[in-house]
Design a protein around this motif. Sequence first.
Motif, PDB file in Angstrom:
ATOM      1  N   ILE B  65       0.871  -1.176   0.000  1.00  0.00           N
ATOM      2  CA  ILE B  65       0.000   0.000   0.000  1.00  0.00           C
ATOM      3  C   ILE B  65       0.902   1.217   0.000  1.00  0.00           C
ATOM      4  O   ILE B  65       1.871   1.273   0.757  1.00  0.00           O
ATOM      5  CB  ILE B  65      -0.891   0.026   1.263  1.00  0.00           C
ATOM      6  CG1 ILE B  65      -1.810  -1.191   1.253  1.00  0.00           C
ATOM      7  CG2 ILE B  65      -1.706   1.299   1.323  1.00  0.00           C
ATOM      8  CD1 ILE B  65      -2.661  -1.284   2.515  1.00  0.00           C
ATOM      9  N   ALA B  91       2.882   0.148   3.871  1.00  0.00           N
ATOM     10  CA  ALA B  91       2.852  -1.179   4.487  1.00  0.00           C
ATOM     11  C   ALA B  91       2.882  -2.255   3.414  1.00  0.00           C
ATOM     12  O   ALA B  91       2.529  -2.016   2.253  1.00  0.00           O
ATOM     13  CB  ALA B  91       1.595  -1.328   5.340  1.00  0.00           C
ATOM     14  N   ILE B  92       3.332  -3.429   3.816  1.00  0.00           N
ATOM     15  CA  ILE B  92       3.281  -4.620   2.975  1.00  0.00           C
ATOM     16  C   ILE B  92       2.044  -5.409   3.391  1.00  0.00           C
ATOM     17  O   ILE B  92       1.758  -5.543   4.591  1.00  0.00           O
ATOM     18  CB  ILE B  92       4.546  -5.490   3.173  1.00  0.00           C
ATOM     19  CG1 ILE B  92       5.809  -4.679   2.824  1.00  0.00           C
ATOM     20  CG2 ILE B  92       4.473  -6.775   2.364  1.00  0.00           C
ATOM     21  CD1 ILE B  92       7.108  -5.354   3.258  1.00  0.00           C
ATOM     22  N   ILE B  93       1.299  -5.905   2.404  1.00  0.00           N
ATOM     23  CA  ILE B  93       0.155  -6.759   2.701  1.00  0.00           C
ATOM     24  C   ILE B  93       0.664  -8.193   2.656  1.00  0.00           C
ATOM     25  O   ILE B  93       1.116  -8.660   1.607  1.00  0.00           O
ATOM     26  CB  ILE B  93      -0.972  -6.558   1.667  1.00  0.00           C
ATOM     27  CG1 ILE B  93      -1.451  -5.104   1.712  1.00  0.00           C
ATOM     28  CG2 ILE B  93      -2.121  -7.530   1.906  1.00  0.00           C
ATOM     29  CD1 ILE B  93      -2.482  -4.763   0.659  1.00  0.00           C
ATOM     30  N   GLY B  94       0.647  -8.866   3.803  1.00  0.00           N
ATOM     31  CA  GLY B  94       1.262 -10.196   3.773  1.00  0.00           C
ATOM     32  C   GLY B  94       0.619 -11.170   4.741  1.00  0.00           C
ATOM     33  O   GLY B  94       0.041 -10.777   5.717  1.00  0.00           O
TER      34      GLY B  94
END
Lengths: 94, 94, 94, 94, 94, 94, 94
Positions: B65, B91-94
């Motif tokens: 994001i 942020a990383i979506i994980g």
Amino acid sequence: MLKPLGDRVVIELVESEEKTASGIVLPDSAKEKPQEGKVVAVGTGRVTENGERVALEVADGDTIIFSKYAGTEVKFEGKEYLILRESDILAIIG
Amino acid sequence: MLKPLGDRVVIELVESEEKTASGIVLPDSAKEKPQEGKVVAVGTGRVTENGERVALEVADGDTIIFSKYAGTEVKFEGKEYLILRESDILAIIG
Amino acid sequence: MLKPLGDRVVIELVESEEKTASGIVLPDSAKEKPQEGKVVAVGTGRVTENGERVALEVADGDTIIFSKYAGTEVKFEGKEYLILRESDILAIIG
Amino acid sequence: MLKPLGDRVVIELVESEEKTASGIVLPDSAKEKPQEGKVVAVGTGRVTENGERVALEVADGDTIIFSKYAGTEVKFEGKEYLILRESDILAIIG
Amino acid sequence: MLKPLGDRVVIELVESEEKTASGIVLPDSAKEKPQEGKVVAVGTGRVTENGERVALEVADGDTIIFSKYAGTEVKFEGKEYLILRESDILAIIG
Amino acid sequence: MLKPLGDRVVIELVESEEKTASGIVLPDSAKEKPQEGKVVAVGTGRVTENGERVALEVADGDTIIFSKYAGTEVKFEGKEYLILRESDILAIIG
Amino acid sequence: MLKPLGDRVVIELVESEEKTASGIVLPDSAKEKPQEGKVVAVGTGRVTENGERVALEVADGDTIIFSKYAGTEVKFEGKEYLILRESDILAIIG
């Protein structure tokens, strides 16, 4: 020969001939400023507050994409160049 | 291939088809700018004033994001990419 | 899951139901932006110019007070979050 | 309890009852913003670019003079506090 | 003799006689400001936050290209010079 | 007693009685703001990014010249003081 | 005696009597501000973020060229001085 200082880079503009949808070749002033260039000379790099010189990531011959409107246009021995700071270079095409 | 410099990242936009409440698919210009992307290339990281290079936290393939309006749009081999600085990634979506 | 980058923090807003003096529950748009949140994810911290990563002071589960208007609203899996920098957090309620 | 972050400090305002020359006690809105406070909680200090945390000079219980208009007003458990950065504190009265 | 301080450089302007298309020599005020100069004196270099002095990349006698409008014009013993910071120098012509 | 923080200094203003050419003593509001002061308390100094505290150059009792309009006026136990940063002090008269 | 702080320098202005083309000596207000000065006192130098003090390059007795409008005019024991930062000094005439 142009030897750029610090983190500067000398590039030649890479311009593709540009046609409108109807096939008309646009004169220079109607085209967008180029975003692609070829590196012809690189500086020795910036010096950090620790006193170390940071070598550039780009090298002679690299084709690069750079920020529109960045840099200073320079005419040298009849040819046009652009002198950029490395921080204005977005990516190397490789 | 695009090889981003420093702390830059190349991403592909991840756009979901968007419908209004009444089910009409909105044409491109009426949609909000996307905030989600997929990392396709990462730079080698910024160099601190101590002369150390800081590796990026994001890696190829990460879905992220990022801040709306951040980065520079680049068209390469017919595809559109966005080149961001890692600091524009939230942020990383994980 | 959202994994924030650097010195960023993901929070859930903590909103108390708000009534006016006369007991009327205010609709959303008439309320002040919240200043209280609950931390749901923290980044790995910023990197100093010395090359060291500074761990965050806040941790998952902390209830915090943050600067009004700080951060970026993000919708993820149907829920609303706010992504802040730690420097926008004023204090932990503990 | 409020635990301020970094170089922040939580203070209680110290307001003296203020009378005009003619002896009339001024209502709140007609008085100048206070410049004196009492420290009730201190942060762990800022982290320098060298990665060191710098302990605050002020401590719980100190009476301080601070820059007018500095800081953020916070209401916590029915009481009003001000959260300042230590750099907004001019001097300790001791 | 002028001995520049820090990262400063004293240059003599290199001006080519300029004619309009019709062959008329332009008086001084109608010409563009020069972009080319010859270095006649260099400073000892800036001091980094680490306490190290960084020697200049340019040396006496170098012909350089510099940013238009940079520097301060100085008249010394009847001659005009320009005192620049090295960061205003784009490249050495060599 | 006022104990200034960081690189701050508490001074008493040194005002000479000022007369106009015709010998009339000017009331306070018609005089220029003073530029001379006497140091009555000094802070412990600022902390560099290296984590070192830099002791002040001025000491209690020094008479100093400072930038007009610098600092914050403070009234303490009926007396007026000015709290300055050392960087606003131009020179010590000694 | 004036003892400047940090990287400051006290200078005496060096003003040449100035005549117009017709030989009339110009009164003070019609002349340009001077750009030349003689150093009468130097500070101990600025402190870098590494905690090191950097000695000044100029010394008592040096004749210097400085940026127009830089510095603060100070009257001391009936004489006028200018207090500059060393960074406002362009070059030493030697």
